[in-house]
Design an enzyme around this catalytic site. Structure first.
Site, PDB file in Angstrom:
ATOM      1  N   SER A 124      12.232  27.414  16.836  1.00  0.00           N
ATOM      2  CA  SER A 124      11.691  27.689  18.166  1.00  0.00           C
ATOM      3  C   SER A 124      10.216  28.046  18.107  1.00  0.00           C
ATOM      4  O   SER A 124       9.553  28.094  19.144  1.00  0.00           O
ATOM      5  CB  SER A 124      12.468  28.820  18.822  1.00  0.00           C
ATOM      6  OG  SER A 124      12.481  29.941  17.967  1.00  0.00           O
ATOM      7  N   HIS A 159      13.524  20.453  19.328  1.00  0.00           N
ATOM      8  CA  HIS A 159      13.795  21.796  19.847  1.00  0.00           C
ATOM      9  C   HIS A 159      14.675  21.719  21.086  1.00  0.00           C
ATOM     10  O   HIS A 159      14.252  21.212  22.129  1.00  0.00           O
ATOM     11  CB  HIS A 159      12.461  22.513  20.156  1.00  0.00           C
ATOM     12  CG  HIS A 159      12.639  23.930  20.587  1.00  0.00           C
ATOM     13  ND1 HIS A 159      11.805  24.551  21.485  1.00  0.00           N
ATOM     14  CD2 HIS A 159      13.555  24.862  20.227  1.00  0.00           C
ATOM     15  CE1 HIS A 159      12.216  25.798  21.665  1.00  0.00           C
ATOM     16  NE2 HIS A 159      13.270  26.003  20.918  1.00  0.00           N
ATOM     17  N   GLU A 175      12.406  19.134  23.259  1.00  0.00           N
ATOM     18  CA  GLU A 175      10.996  19.035  22.852  1.00  0.00           C
ATOM     19  C   GLU A 175      10.942  18.313  21.513  1.00  0.00           C
ATOM     20  O   GLU A 175      11.621  18.711  20.565  1.00  0.00           O
ATOM     21  CB  GLU A 175      10.369  20.424  22.671  1.00  0.00           C
ATOM     22  CG  GLU A 175      10.031  21.127  23.964  1.00  0.00           C
ATOM     23  CD  GLU A 175       9.333  22.472  23.728  1.00  0.00           C
ATOM     24  OE1 GLU A 175       8.380  22.770  24.449  1.00  0.00           O
ATOM     25  OE2 GLU A 175       9.756  23.241  22.842  1.00  0.00           O
ATOM     26  N   ASN A 210       8.185  27.771  24.729  1.00  0.00           N
ATOM     27  CA  ASN A 210       8.071  29.171  24.297  1.00  0.00           C
ATOM     28  C   ASN A 210       6.636  29.684  24.377  1.00  0.00           C
ATOM     29  O   ASN A 210       6.418  30.889  24.505  1.00  0.00           O
ATOM     30  CB  ASN A 210       8.655  29.354  22.896  1.00  0.00           C
ATOM     31  CG  ASN A 210      10.181  29.366  22.942  1.00  0.00           C
ATOM     32  OD1 ASN A 210      10.767  29.660  23.978  1.00  0.00           O
ATOM     33  ND2 ASN A 210      10.820  29.036  21.831  1.00  0.00           N
TER      34      ASN A 210
HETATM   35  N1  3HC Z   1      27.887  25.238  28.204  1.00  0.00           N
HETATM   36  C1  3HC Z   1      27.895  24.116  28.917  1.00  0.00           C
HETATM   37  N2  3HC Z   1      27.589  24.044  30.238  1.00  0.00           N
HETATM   38  C2  3HC Z   1      27.305  25.199  30.841  1.00  0.00           C
HETATM   39  C3  3HC Z   1      27.267  26.427  30.157  1.00  0.00           C
HETATM   40  C4  3HC Z   1      27.592  26.415  28.775  1.00  0.00           C
HETATM   41  N3  3HC Z   1      27.577  27.533  28.025  1.00  0.00           N
HETATM   42  N4  3HC Z   1      26.924  27.401  31.037  1.00  0.00           N
HETATM   43  C5  3HC Z   1      26.742  26.784  32.208  1.00  0.00           C
HETATM   44  N5  3HC Z   1      26.951  25.470  32.095  1.00  0.00           N
HETATM   45  C6  3HC Z   1      26.820  24.444  33.134  1.00  0.00           C
HETATM   46  C7  3HC Z   1      27.982  24.472  34.106  1.00  0.00           C
HETATM   47  O1  3HC Z   1      29.014  23.605  33.682  1.00  0.00           O
HETATM   48  C8  3HC Z   1      27.343  24.018  35.403  1.00  0.00           C
HETATM   49  O2  3HC Z   1      27.204  22.612  35.411  1.00  0.00           O
HETATM   50  P1  3HC Z   1      27.225  21.793  36.814  1.00  0.00           P
HETATM   51  O3  3HC Z   1      26.077  22.306  37.626  1.00  0.00           O
HETATM   52  O4  3HC Z   1      27.053  20.358  36.376  1.00  0.00           O
HETATM   53  O5  3HC Z   1      28.560  22.085  37.400  1.00  0.00           O
HETATM   54  C9  3HC Z   1      25.930  24.579  35.316  1.00  0.00           C
HETATM   55  O6  3HC Z   1      25.672  24.780  33.913  1.00  0.00           O
HETATM   56  C10 3HC Z   1      25.820  25.880  36.074  1.00  0.00           C
HETATM   57  O7  3HC Z   1      26.808  26.750  35.555  1.00  0.00           O
HETATM   58  P2  3HC Z   1      27.447  27.986  36.354  1.00  0.00           P
HETATM   59  O8  3HC Z   1      27.460  27.659  37.814  1.00  0.00           O
HETATM   60  O9  3HC Z   1      28.714  28.403  35.711  1.00  0.00           O
HETATM   61  O10 3HC Z   1      26.511  29.173  36.014  1.00  0.00           O
HETATM   62  P3  3HC Z   1      25.081  29.412  36.454  1.00  0.00           P
HETATM   63  O11 3HC Z   1      24.742  28.680  37.692  1.00  0.00           O
HETATM   64  O12 3HC Z   1      24.962  30.888  36.393  1.00  0.00           O
HETATM   65  O13 3HC Z   1      24.238  28.739  35.259  1.00  0.00           O
HETATM   66  C11 3HC Z   1      23.050  28.768  33.274  1.00  0.00           C
HETATM   67  C12 3HC Z   1      24.304  29.222  33.977  1.00  0.00           C
HETATM   68  C13 3HC Z   1      23.067  27.242  33.072  1.00  0.00           C
HETATM   69  C14 3HC Z   1      23.001  29.444  31.929  1.00  0.00           C
HETATM   70  C15 3HC Z   1      21.825  29.149  34.202  1.00  0.00           C
HETATM   71  O14 3HC Z   1      21.866  30.510  34.498  1.00  0.00           O
HETATM   72  C16 3HC Z   1      20.509  28.836  33.565  1.00  0.00           C
HETATM   73  O15 3HC Z   1      20.040  27.705  33.553  1.00  0.00           O
HETATM   74  N6  3HC Z   1      19.855  29.889  33.019  1.00  0.00           N
HETATM   75  C17 3HC Z   1      18.581  29.716  32.333  1.00  0.00           C
HETATM   76  C18 3HC Z   1      18.833  29.198  30.933  1.00  0.00           C
HETATM   77  C19 3HC Z   1      17.550  28.961  30.224  1.00  0.00           C
HETATM   78  O16 3HC Z   1      16.445  29.115  30.710  1.00  0.00           O
HETATM   79  N7  3HC Z   1      17.664  28.582  28.936  1.00  0.00           N
HETATM   80  C20 3HC Z   1      16.530  28.370  28.085  1.00  0.00           C
HETATM   81  C21 3HC Z   1      16.298  29.593  27.280  1.00  0.00           C
HETATM   82  S1  3HC Z   1      14.892  29.424  26.229  1.00  0.00           S
HETATM   83  C22 3HC Z   1      15.476  28.632  24.868  1.00  0.00           C
HETATM   84  O17 3HC Z   1      16.635  28.327  24.732  1.00  0.00           O
HETATM   85  C23 3HC Z   1      14.470  28.313  23.816  1.00  0.00           C
HETATM   86  C24 3HC Z   1      14.688  29.139  22.584  1.00  0.00           C
HETATM   87  O18 3HC Z   1      13.807  28.652  21.582  1.00  0.00           O
HETATM   88  C25 3HC Z   1      14.425  30.608  22.801  1.00  0.00           C
END
Ligand code: 3HC
Length: 286
Positions: free
Chosen positions: A122, A143, A155, A193
């Protein structure tokens, strides 16, 4: 050459990110070999993949038949030699440069000469990792974002040594697993990031200063910017240990105070309040 040369994928490390990468690649019809360091961690990784597939069934996104097909494409191993027939290996182990270099040196020995070696780091320098191999032109960053099955972005991090052919094959691979691909520079934090960390750190500093509550900071960002989660909740989701590591690594590389971890973040990590994974971070999940 195109991504059709890559039918078999290796994934080194089956934690949160590795297990997600295994799931999406197997779901996209690739044969996947998963490597872990010992039988206990391997079993834990397998459970994570199976747990996520079970969740997809519960959400009505996957049939039982497809689950079985996907599971049948995944092979778990403790031997790096089992990557010898893979066209692409993606490393997703702990963010530790020495460990990553050791793994890449090993991959360089056991993998096909034409195999592409990718890191899911990352924030670490991809060219530093590549330098452990004798095929720097075939090494790049891929990434992914958490949760891997839900996040659309990939990425691609091209170093000064990565060949255009490696980039094009990786781009085709990314598209074949349903991700949208962006080209990111080999600089600390790449694109996402680089932008996310100052945002996290400023939210923590704002809370730490007592001028705004954690709930108001998160609500403001969710409703004012239409983000699915506020920065403090997202930091808990990513893991405060991970966020602190990325912040420290970026600060070390760039000597820029914007990336220095706030005292509160360091204390939370010392107290093992890593966020969701330990049940407590800025919020309580127990
Ligand atoms: N696995 C697979 N699919 C998932 C999931 C999981 N663990 N969690 C949620 N989903 C899917 C659901 O199936 C749903 O899909 P659909 O819209 O096609 O039906 C969709 O995501 C939305 O899910 P929910 O309605 O159950 O839940 P939320 O609306 O609360 O969404 C979330 C959950 C997708 C985690 C949302 O809150 C989100 O996008 N959060 C931000 C996540 C983010 O920014 N991640 C990046 C972090 S930075 C990173 O990873 C980089 C690293 O280097 C630090």
């Amino acid at each position: 050459m195109d991504s059709l040369n890559i039918r078999k994928i290796g994934v080194a490390g089956c934690g949160l990110m590795g297990s997600g990468i295994v799931e999406v690649t197997a779901a996209a019809s690739y044969e996947v070999t998963v490597l872990e360091a010992n039988p206990e961690i391997l079993e834990k990784g397998k459970k994570m993949v199976e747990g996520s597939l079970a969740m997809a069934i519960r959400r009505g996104k996957l049939s039982e038949e497809d689950r079985q097909t996907i599971t049948g494409r995944i092979k778990y191993t403790l031997q790096m030699e089992d990557f010898s027939d893979c066209g692409l290996v993606i490393e997703a182990v702990t963010e530790n440069m020495e460990l990553k270099k050791q793994i890449f040196a090993g991959l360089d020995k056991v993998c096909r000469e034409d195999a592409i070696l990718a890191t899911n780091t990352s924030c670490l320098s991809v060219i530093d990792i590549a330098s452990a191999t004798g095929r720097m032109d075939k090494v790049l960053g891929l990434h992914f974002f958490n949760p891997v099955p839900a996040m659309k972005l990939l990425e691609i991090v091209k170093t000064i040594a990565t060949s255009d052919e490696t980039v094009e094959m990786s781009r085709a691979f990314g598209q074949s697993i349903g991700k949208s691909v962006v080209m990111a520079p080999d600089i600390p934090g790449f694109i996402v990031n680089r932008l996310l960390m100052p945002f996290f750190l400023e939210a923590i500093r704002l809370m730490e200063s007592g001028q705004a509550s954690r709930e108001d900071i998160d609500r403001a960002v969710m409703l004012g910017l239409n983000h699915p989660m506020g920065p403090l909740k997202l930091a808990d989701f990513v893991g405060l240990d991970t966020a602190c590591f990325i912040s420290e690594a970026m600060y070390k590389e760039m000597s820029d105070a914007r990336f220095a971890p706030p005292i509160l973040l360091k204390k939370m990590v010392t107290a093992r309040r890593y966020g969701r994974k330990t049940g407590r971070g800025f919020y309580n999940y127990s």
